[in-house]
Design an enzyme around this catalytic site. Structure first.
Site, PDB file in Angstrom:
ATOM      1  N   VAL A   1       0.744  -1.088  -0.016  1.00  0.00           N
ATOM      2  CA  VAL A   1      -0.109   0.036   0.013  1.00  0.00           C
ATOM      3  C   VAL A   1       0.760   1.088   0.124  1.00  0.00           C
ATOM      4  O   VAL A   1       1.973   1.320   0.585  1.00  0.00           O
ATOM      5  CB  VAL A   1      -0.894   0.111   1.247  1.00  0.00           C
ATOM      6  N   ASP A   2       0.575   2.292  -0.703  1.00  0.00           N
ATOM      7  CA  ASP A   2       0.996   3.395  -0.617  1.00  0.00           C
ATOM      8  C   ASP A   2       0.639   4.235   0.608  1.00  0.00           C
ATOM      9  O   ASP A   2      -0.310   3.912   1.441  1.00  0.00           O
ATOM     10  CB  ASP A   2       0.535   4.422  -1.731  1.00  0.00           C
ATOM     11  N   LYS A   3       1.116   5.048   1.168  1.00  0.00           N
ATOM     12  CA  LYS A   3       0.859   6.055   2.471  1.00  0.00           C
ATOM     13  C   LYS A   3       0.037   7.016   1.880  1.00  0.00           C
ATOM     14  O   LYS A   3      -1.340   7.136   2.567  1.00  0.00           O
ATOM     15  CB  LYS A   3       1.917   6.405   3.095  1.00  0.00           C
TER      16      LYS A   3
END
Length: 647
Positions: A334-336
């Site tokens: 996941v990206d932040k």
């Protein structure tokens, strides 16, 4: 969306159930009813001649749905299920079994009807979306009055009136008015969204109590609703791996069984003097049992039902292959920013490291960041605007990927960037390190503002100040990650270009298994490959644009909040129409359920075939019982698949 591996003709050649009823002008339902009624009456009457007449009527009525398709297959030098049924029915009449011939053709036609109905039902659930958008719109004319105009004739830039409680006919931007809009038809979100001037609205959504004037931004054929319908239709036309395997299997299996049936009919009488009529009958039973309708329909109905259920809930998946892949996911990257966090960072504090005032630090930072569209840069510029700080335009701006940017202000070189950039310029100090640690420990990002080293003898460079920028966790993030683990995801890894301390703090708050910070785009790819080596099926959640390489590499690329971005819909394999991470868990659960149903359906269909093939060889079954079993298996497979629509 353009990877449609099989066109319509090729699908027919795969040996799947083909609907010969399309070749007749009589309604298919009427033919099936006539065939069934004639069969029933034939079984009830006692007169042998009357029986034959009714059985003939039943065979002809049902045959009109089968024989044209069989002839079409023969002219293409193929053997399919329609050919099997035609040969079986003809053979039954030749050996004097008119009653069984009628039963076979009726039950096969009924099976075809059930198949068509099941797929139609799933598709109608999506087709109903077309009815969401009104056919007309109230358009403002040159005199300022509103007139009703077909939506197909409304041009981009026109202003339309949306009354209280009305459906919005076209995509647009609110010009005036305030209201809440129910966007559930597009996003699956039950809570209405407040709309004011400048906010986007979408065709098919429902206006609340207020009245809105909307400027049209897209024509009827380009609206978000039209795009969703098109994407789902394209997705449903694409074959899943299981379906491709079954089609290939059926294309080989059907002619093999045809040859076996011929051998069953002729070898025993020739080799051992067995009765011709008995073994011809057994061969005909074998042909009927061989019809793999339940097997072939097992996957497509399940896939269409699963895709439809998710689309209703605001999740778009671009085909059966991706739906199966979603069901196999074991890990997620996941990206932040914008995925785990809100994606709306705000300046929390400004720490000055020299004699300069905080206002002057913001002024120089905004002068550089005004050139950038990065979320952190926007946060700095927005804060400067709110504080009514005026800045001059910097020159020689240069973005440094994954680190920050440099520019000249009044002819002097300055930089703004992360901890790594400050180290590269050799301007860090123990005091600065201590302040950075304090800010990063709170889970905030840092933007370091400094004077670049130049004319080494006269200006070694220095850090002027540190800007702390916070981005709050999404409200549903913790719950979403719990649901993901409950759904069978073994590991969730956050990949971010932000500093490691910030990434660790956010990961701890959210409950993420592993967090990796200070990553360049190419390093994200490396870590994603490692994750795929460990878990094979890995999903990547991002915004669909900045994370495009990682989304493309992952088993399933998942775009957040696609309602606001056409690019996100086109880039990812799965698009969440609203910014809700819990939808990922729902999609994985449904993907796994779809896989289980497909596996059960295929196994069940093959098991029924195996049992009745054995019974056919031993002479313990009949034509009508064989086709009844196949029709029953087809019906059970269909009903099992349609359960997905209730998800």
């Amino acid at each position: 969306m353009n990877n449609n591996e099989q066109d319509h003709d090729h699908e027919k050649e795969s040996g799947s159930c083909e609907h010969g009823h399309d070749n007749t002008s009589l309604p298919r339902n009427a033919l099936v009813i006539i065939s069934g009624l004639a069969l029933g009456v034939g079984m009830l009457v006692n007169n042998p001649q009357a029986k034959d007449i009714f059985f003939a009527v039943s065979s002809i009525s049902g045959g009109l749905l089968v024989i044209p398709a069989a002839w079409s297959a023969i002219t293409k030098r193929r053997l399919d299920m329609n050919v099997l049924m035609t040969v079986a029915v003809t053979g039954a009449w030749l050996i004097g079994e008119g009653n069984e011939a009628a039963a076979v053709v009726f039950l096969f036609a009924l099976s075809e009807l059930l198949e068509s109905w099941s797929v139609g039902r799933a598709r109608r659930a999506i087709a109903s979306l077309l009815k969401l958008a009104p056919e007309t719109a109230l358009v403002r004319d040159a005199d300022g009055d509103y007139e009703e105009v077909p939506v197909s004739e409304v041009t981009v830039g026109s202003e339309i009136s949306i009354r209280s409680g009305a459906r919005i006919p076209l995509d647009g931007k609110v010009s005036s008015g305030n209201s809440s809009v129910n966007q559930a038809p597009i996003t699956g979100e039950s809570i209405p969204v407040e709309k004011a001037a400048g906010d986007p609205v979408f065709a098919g959504t429902i206006n609340g109590e207020g009245s809105l004037v909307v400027e049209v931004t897209k024509g009827a054929s380009d609206s978000k609703l039209a795009r969703i319908i098109k994407l789902v239709e394209e997705a449903e036309s694409q074959k899943a791996p299981t379906q491709r395997f079954v089609d290939k299997f059926a294309s080989i299996y059907t002619p093999v069984v045809f040859v076996v049936a011929i051998l069953v009919a002729i070898l025993p009488p020739l080799l051992s003097g067995a009765v011709w009529s008995e073994w011809t009958y057994r061969a005909l039973v074998l042909l009927v049992i061989a019809c793999p309708c339940a097997l072939v329909i097992a996957t497509p109905v399940s896939i269409v039902s699963g895709l439809t259920a998710l689309a209703r809930n605001g999740v778009l998946i671009k085909g059966g292959a991706y739906l199966e892949a979603v069901g196999k996911l074991r890990a997620l990257a996941v990206d932040k920013t914008g995925t785990i966090t809100q994606g709306k960072p705000q300046v929390s504090e400004v720490i000055t490291m020299t004699w300069l005032a905080e206002e002057e630090i913001l002024r120089r930072a905004a002068s550089i960041d005004a050139h950038s569209t990065h979320p952190l840069a926007k946060a700095v510029v927005d804060t400067a605007k709110k504080q009514e700080i005026e800045w001059q335009t910097s020159s020689d701006y240069k973005s440094i990927t994954g680190r920050g940017a440099t520019a000249k202000i009044d002819g002097h070189p300055y930089f703004i960037g992360n901890h790594k950039l400050a180290h590269e310029y050799g301007v860090c100090s123990p005091e600065v390190e201590s302040k950075l640690a304090e800010v990063e420990a709170r889970g905030e990002s840092v933007a370091i503002v400094g004077h670049l080293p130049h004319n080494s003898n006269s200006c070694p460079g220095e850090i002027l100040g540190i800007i702390g920028i916070g981005d709050s966790l999404r409200s549903e993030a913790k719950e979403a990650l719990r649901l993901l683990h409950d759904a069978g995801i073994q590991k969730v890894v956050m990949l971010s270009g932000d500093n490691q301390r910030t990434v660790d703090a956010i990961a701890k708050k959210a409950g993420i298994d592993e967090a990796l910070g200070d990553l360049m785009p190419e390093q994200k790819i490396e870590h994603l490959r490692r994750l795929m080596d460990e878990h094979r099926f890995v999903g990547m959640i991002g915004d669909g644009v900045n994370d495009a390489p990682a989304l493309a590499l992952a088993s399933v690329g998942i775009a957040m909040g696609a309602i606001g971005s056409d690019t996100a819909i086109e880039t990812a394999d799965m698009a969440l129409m609203q910014d809700d991470l819990t939808k990922v868990a729902q999609a994985i659960i449904l993907g796994r359920r779809t896989l289980r149903i497909i596996q059960f359906n295929v196994t069940f269909a093959l098991a029924v075939k195996a049992v009745f093939l054995i019974l056919a060889f031993t002479g313990h079954t009949s034509l009508w019982l064989a086709i009844l079993a196949d029709t029953g298996a087809t019906l059970l497979v269909i009903l099992n698949a349609l359960r997905l629509l209730r998800h």
